[in-house]
Design a protein around this motif. Structure first.
Motif, PDB file in Angstrom:
ATOM      1  N   GLU A 101       0.829  -1.208   0.000  1.00 34.72           N
ATOM      2  CA  GLU A 101       0.000   0.000   0.000  1.00 34.72           C
ATOM      3  C   GLU A 101       0.863   1.257   0.000  1.00 34.72           C
ATOM      4  O   GLU A 101       0.592   2.216  -0.731  1.00 34.72           O
ATOM      5  N   ASN A 102       1.930   1.267   0.790  1.00 35.35           N
ATOM      6  CA  ASN A 102       2.844   2.419   0.813  1.00 35.35           C
ATOM      7  C   ASN A 102       3.479   2.637  -0.560  1.00 35.35           C
ATOM      8  O   ASN A 102       3.633   3.778  -1.009  1.00 35.35           O
ATOM      9  N   ARG A 125      -5.483   0.496  -8.032  1.00 31.47           N
ATOM     10  CA  ARG A 125      -4.912   1.836  -7.896  1.00 31.47           C
ATOM     11  C   ARG A 125      -3.590   1.948  -8.649  1.00 31.47           C
ATOM     12  O   ARG A 125      -3.298   2.966  -9.284  1.00 31.47           O
ATOM     13  N   TYR A 126      -2.769   0.914  -8.563  1.00 30.49           N
ATOM     14  CA  TYR A 126      -1.482   0.916  -9.255  1.00 30.49           C
ATOM     15  C   TYR A 126      -1.690   0.993 -10.766  1.00 30.49           C
ATOM     16  O   TYR A 126      -1.056   1.799 -11.450  1.00 30.49           O
ATOM     17  N   GLU A 127      -2.577   0.180 -11.287  1.00 33.77           N
ATOM     18  CA  GLU A 127      -2.856   0.188 -12.725  1.00 33.77           C
ATOM     19  C   GLU A 127      -3.433   1.536 -13.163  1.00 33.77           C
ATOM     20  O   GLU A 127      -3.100   2.036 -14.232  1.00 33.77           O
ATOM     21  N   VAL A 150      11.137  -0.704 -13.803  1.00 32.38           N
ATOM     22  CA  VAL A 150      11.619  -0.788 -12.414  1.00 32.38           C
ATOM     23  C   VAL A 150      10.437  -0.789 -11.445  1.00 32.38           C
ATOM     24  O   VAL A 150      10.388  -1.590 -10.511  1.00 32.38           O
ATOM     25  N   LEU A 151       9.478   0.112 -11.679  1.00 25.30           N
ATOM     26  CA  LEU A 151       8.312   0.177 -10.789  1.00 25.30           C
ATOM     27  C   LEU A 151       7.498  -1.114 -10.846  1.00 25.30           C
ATOM     28  O   LEU A 151       7.060  -1.619  -9.811  1.00 25.30           O
ATOM     29  N   GLU A 209       1.372   6.758  -6.852  1.00 26.70           N
ATOM     30  CA  GLU A 209       0.305   7.720  -7.155  1.00 26.70           C
ATOM     31  C   GLU A 209       0.794   9.156  -6.936  1.00 26.70           C
ATOM     32  O   GLU A 209       0.543  10.040  -7.753  1.00 26.70           O
ATOM     33  N   THR A 210       1.507   9.385  -5.846  1.00 28.68           N
ATOM     34  CA  THR A 210       2.044  10.715  -5.555  1.00 28.68           C
ATOM     35  C   THR A 210       3.047  11.132  -6.624  1.00 28.68           C
ATOM     36  O   THR A 210       3.016  12.262  -7.110  1.00 28.68           O
TER      37      THR A 210
END
Length: 173
Positions: free
Chosen positions: A37-38, A90-92, A57-58, A44-45
């Protein structure tokens, strides 16, 4: 009955019950989900600040964190899926937003660069005759584009940055 390290052993009664204590496992599960989650929060930030990132990499980091979440749930991957399904979404969404921002940035950069190049082509002959063109000489439409390019230089793609730097160098003489 004797209890040792979360295992209950029934000795002498012909019964052996093995039970895993879930407190430690739950804590490990929570930590792995928290780490995921972090990470998603930070992506997102970062996307809100800047759209260009090394997604290979992400993605590798994200996949490793997902594996850690799944491993913390051992064979109950369905429980893990329930825990991080929202994070995966959220990541997608952050990746899609980054792609959209990057595409928009490229469109804006091309539009502003074309505007400046058009102005430059109209005024090059005058510059070559020794008239020093300064920012004060730039027509209003081109001036807005020039200022936009100046402000976003570090975000420009290589092609547009090179075109911008060429005109900037010519302007500075």
């Amino acid at each position: 009955m004797q209890r040792t390290n979360g295992i209950i052993l029934g000795i002498g009664m012909g019964l052996c019950i093995i039970s895993c204590e879930q407190k430690g496992k739950t804590e490990q599960q929570e930590k792995s989900v928290d780490r995921l989650e972090n990470f998603v929060d930070s992506v997102e930030t970062a996307v809100n600040r800047e759209a260009n990132h090394n997604w290979t990499v992400l993605d590798n980091r994200y996949n490793k964190l997902v594996s850690n979440v799944e491993a913390s749930y051992d064979d109950s991957k369905e429980k893990a899926r329930e825990k991080y399904e929202d994070l995966e979404e959220r990541y997608e969404e952050a990746k899609v937003e980054a792609r959209n921002k990057t595409a928009k940035m490229q469109e804006d950069a091309e539009r502003h660069m074309s505007n400046v190049e058009s102005w430059w082509e109209r005024n090059t002959a005058r510059a070559q005759q020794g008239t020093r063109n300064t920012m004060d000489d730039i027509e209003e439409g081109a001036k807005d584009s020039w200022e936009w390019l100046e402000k976003n230089t570090d975000k420009l793609g290589d092609d547009i940055r090179a075109r911008y730097e060429k005109i900037k160098s010519d302007l500075e003489g």
